[in-house]
Structures are given as structure tokens and as C-alpha cells.
Design an enzyme around this catalytic site. Structure first.
Site, PDB file in Angstrom:
ATOM      1  CD  GLU A 294      -3.249  -0.860   1.952  1.00  0.00           C
ATOM      2  OE1 GLU A 294      -3.263   0.077   2.753  1.00  0.00           O
ATOM      3  OE2 GLU A 294      -4.206  -1.653   1.824  1.00  0.00           O
TER       4      GLU A 294
ATOM      5  CD  GLU B 111      -3.707  -5.923   3.602  1.00  0.00           C
ATOM      6  OE1 GLU B 111      -4.562  -5.164   4.126  1.00  0.00           O
ATOM      7  OE2 GLU B 111      -2.491  -5.710   3.654  1.00  0.00           O
TER       8      GLU B 111
END
Ligand code: BG6
Length: 454
Positions: free
Chosen positions: A156, A354
Site C-alpha cells: 500500500e 487483502e
């Protein structure tokens, strides 16, 4: 019917699960020295996986995992730039144990936990961190490259850049933030180059948090706003990883913010020559944007909150979606929209690293945890994933967050994601005992039937 090689997995990250933050030669990371987020305890013990890893992997095997996505702690492997044999031993044992159960190790090399000493020297704002990262990764590839087939560079990066305050506890000017971001992009490209040059037998890719952005209405201005938001939040990161270039609309925003990074000719060359093999992405929900009038303030929040850039876009509420008890909207169909957007742009195989629901689980007296809200969430997302695969989008696997309870980025352990409950609370470490939640049995069935029984 899914391929028999489909990787049904689950995820964690080092600083959120391991604990053992100052043991066996580990240097503190930025997470270990940061100010503890409000209303949470000192979270460095995490789920104490460092001392429970064997038992945890056994549970992952019982769950039926085909893959386990975890991150390696840079400051455990290379404290102060020097290889730590004890750190290497820990990850060697973990990887070997996974392989002994036929669980594919899926490794992220950096998940929000820069070594504190590098941070003191300017962190990602210091160009030298690029070389430190390259040395660290080359060591990982040489040490684990024959056993690990799926690597991710930076978890991320987009959220680290846009929501650095909640993730890292810092906030700088846009100019500094995007210079750091640029160095991370160059570091990522450099490392992908090292991986390819070394001919290691696997694949490497980025792992941003990607979400489709819907326009608030059908008017063209809102559509344009949604495109700008998506360029700034999503495509900047993937265009760099896949094409080695900066996204045009994102660059236009950077210019308006006076945040254009300094990019050398050498940087451009490194980025263009070294791109990814596949795209890992984290998906929690979608965003919604509307046109923004000049002069409105930039909003800030956590990694799933909306934010705006005056003159380009403002975030809009999407009232059609339900929300988790922690306020994150739930949009399973959005997963299908998002995956199609990514695949149409880049034509690379995809891996979900995720996806999951944070909730306040309750451990009953008989040791059960009835997390049907999590089952509902995951069920709907798996259904949409199956449809997307049937549409023809190639997926390597699905690794929901999280394999086991761990510490949230800023909301403590009261916000749980795991299939396995860890008996501790925010302010009481209790006995750290592991308990299988109802979602554990549900996912076990999904994996056993290769996604037929959802
Ligand atoms: C992602 C991160 O943003 O979302 C994870 O990669 C994080 O590290 C997860 O834990 C869930 O977010 P949160 O804030 O609820 O922990």
C-alpha cells in the site's frame, strides 16, 4: 470451476502480528517508536506470533491454506544495515515450516515498518534509502529466492503516501510526501530489476490498495472528478509499476499542488526498464467522488476515508452501501468493478493480498466466536471474485486479511480481522491463546471445495 492451483490464502504483516519487537537483535522500526494511537495500548507485542509461529502455522494448515501472505521485517533481518543471523533463522524456519505443509509463502518485503535508524536519516525522503532497500531485497532474494515464488515490493504505497498520518503518525508537505513517494517508486523499480537480473524462479509485483471510484451523479463533471481521484489514488502507482511512467492526470494534480517530484533521467530509465510481473492488490471497498470547487479544504482520514483535492475532486458519500461497525463501507460488486478496471488497463495476472472485515469479536465462554458478519462479508466477496474469474480475469489467488487476529493500523486489537481469535485485549495481554472462529470453519470448507461451496 477454479484452477486447482488457485491460491486460497490469508495475510498478515510483520509489525501487526509478530511482537518480539526488540528480541534477538531486532532494531526497532518506525512502528515501534511511534506515538501509540489514541485509545490503544502499547501494541508492540501484537499477536506474539514470534513466539507462537509453529502453533500458528499448524492452525493455518488445519484451515487448509494453500498460501500464506506475510511480510518480512526489514529491521529484524538487517538491523542498522547489518545482517542479523537470528532474524534470518526466524524467517527460514517459518518458510520451511510453511513449505512442509505445502503452504506457498507469499512475501511482502516492506509493510509500513521502516527501520528506525533509516527514518532518523530522513527515511524515504532520503535518496540513500533506495540503495539500502535494494541491498536488503537482494539479500532476501539470495537467501529465500529458491523457496519463495511470489514477492511483493511495498504494501500500500498509495496509502502510506495519502494516509501517512494514521499509518506512520507523521504529516509533511505535499511536496515532501511526493518526493518520498517518488523515491519509493524508484526503489521498487530497482528491486524489480535486481529480481529479474538474478533470474530467481518466481514473480514480483507491487501491492497497492486499489478501489474503483464512482461518480456521485451522472454529470460529466462528477465523472471527471472520479477519474482524477482514481488517477491520484490508484493509477499513479500501477502505471509506475506496470509501464514505468507517471500517470498524466495524477501529474497534473501534483503540479497544481506544487508537489511535482524531482525526477532525474537516471530515475526515469530505472522505472521504464524495470516493471512488474503481476499485480497484487488490497481491496476493502470503493470510493465515490464529485466535482470540487476551488478552495475547498483537503480532507484527511484513514486509508479507506474519502479525501479531496480542491479543483479536482471531493469525496462523496455513497449512501447505497452498508457499513461495518468501524464505518468502512461494504461493496462486494465493487471488487468485480475494480478487478475489471485493473485488468483492462494492465493485462497482468492479479492476486488479492487483502480483503476483510474488522469487527469487535466476542469470545464465548465455551471458546467459540460467532463472527457471521465476517462470513457474510467474505462470502459475498468470494462470489464476486468467482464471477470475475468466469468473466476471464486471471487471478492467481485470494488472501483475505487476516489469517489470525492482529493489531489494526490505528484501532488496536479491538478491531479484529482474523480467522483465528487471539485472546488478548487492548490493555490486557491475557494468555494469547488461539481459538478458531466460525469463519475458520467456513473458509476451511471453501478451500476444501476449491470455491464450490461458499
Ligand atoms: C490495509 C493495510 O490498509 O488495511 C493493513 O495493508 C491494515 O496493514 C488493513 O491492517 C486494515 O486496516 P486497519 O486500519 O483496520 O488495520
Amino acid at each position: 470451476m477454479l484452477s486447482k492451483d488457485f491460491l486460497w490464502g490469508a495475510s498478515t504483516s510483520a509489525y501487526q502480528v509478530e511482537g518480539g519487537w526488540n528480541e534477538d537483535g531486532k532494531e526497532p522500526s518506525v512502528q515501534d517508536v511511534r506515538t501509540v494511537p489514541e485509545n490503544t495500548s502499547d501494541f508492540k507485542v501484537a499477536a506474539d506470533h514470534y513466539h507462537h509461529w509453529k502453533e500458528d502455522v499448524k492452525l493455518f494448515h488445519e484451515l487448509g491454506l494453500k498460501a500464506y501472505r506475510f511480510s518480512i521485517s526489514w529491521s529484524r533481518i538487517m538491523p542498522n544495515g547489518v545482517v542479523n543471523p537470528k532474524g534470518v533463522e526466524f524467517y527460514t524456519s517459518l518458510i520451511d515450516e510453511l513449505l512442509s505443509y505445502n503452504i506457498e509463502p507469499v512475501v511482502t518485503v516492506f509493510h509500513f515498518d521502516l527501520p528506525a535508524s533509516l527514518n532518523e536519516q530522513g527515511g524515504w525522503g532520503n535518496r540513500k534509502t533506495i540503495d539500502a532497500f535494494a541491498d536488503y531485497c537482494e539479500f532476501l532474494f539470495d537467501t529465500f529466492g529458491d523457496k519463495v515464488k511470489y514477492w511483493q515490493t511495498i504494501n500500500e504505497q498509495n496509502m502510506l503516501t495519502l494516509a501517512g498520518k494514521v499509518i506512520y503518525g507523521n504529516r509533511k508537505t505535499w511536496k515532501d510526501i511526493f518526493q518520498e513517494n517518488h523515491y519509493m517508486l524508484v526503489a521498487q523499480a530497482k528491486v524489480m530489476g535486481i529480481y529479474h537480473a538474478g533470474c530467481y524462479p518466481g514473480k514480483i509485483g507491487p501491492a497497492p490498495n486499489i478501489c474503483a471510484v464512482y461518480p456521485a451523479t451522472s454529470c460529466a463533471e462528477d465523472q471527471l472528478a472520479a477519474e482524477y481521484m482514481s488517477a491520484f489514488r490508484n493509477w499513479l502507482y500501477l502505471d509506475a509499476a506496470v509501464y514505468g511512467t507517471y500517470n498524466l492526470q495524477a501529474m497534473e494534480i501534483l503540479r497544481a499542488l506544487d508537489a511535482e517530484p524531482e525526477i532525474t533521467e537516471e530515475d526515469k530509465k530505472i522505472m521504464q526498464e524495470n516493471t512488474c510481473d503481476y499485480i497484487a492488490f488490497n481491496y476493502y471497498n470503493t470510493a465515490c467522488a464529485k466535482a470540487s470547487k476551488e478552495g475547498s479544504a483537503v480532507e484527511e482520514g484513514d486509508q479507506q476515508s474519502g479525501f479531496g483535492i480542491p479543483g479536482f475532486f471531493a469525496s462523496a458519500a455513497n449512501h447505497s452501501l452498508p457499513k461495518t461497525e468501524f464505518g468502512w463501507s461494504i461493496d462486494p460488486t465493487g471488487l468485480r468493478v475494480t478487478a475489471h478496471q485493473i485488468y483492462s488497463r494492465y493485462r497482468k495476472p492479479l492476486l488479492i493480498t487483502e480483503n476483510g472485515l474488522g469487527g469487535r469479536d466476542v469470545l464465548e465462554e465455551d471458546g467459540t466466536v460467532h463472527d457471521n458478519y465476517r462470513i457474510d462479508y467474505l462470502k459475498q466477496h468470494v462470489e464476486e471474485l468467482k464471477k470475475t474469474i468466469a468473466d476471464g480475469v486471471p487471478f492467481i489467488g485470494y488472501c483475505p486479511w487476516s489469517a489470525i487476529d492482529l493489531i489494526s493500523t490505528h484501532e488496536g486489537i479491538r478491531k479484529r480481522y482474523g480467522f483465528i481469535y487471539v485472546n488478548r485485549s487492548d490493555f490486557d495481554l491475557k494468555d494469547m491463546k488461539r481459538y478458531k472462529k466460525d469463519s475458520f470453519y467456513w473458509y476451511q470448507k471453501v478451500i476444501r471445495s476449491n470455491g464450490e461451496e461458499v
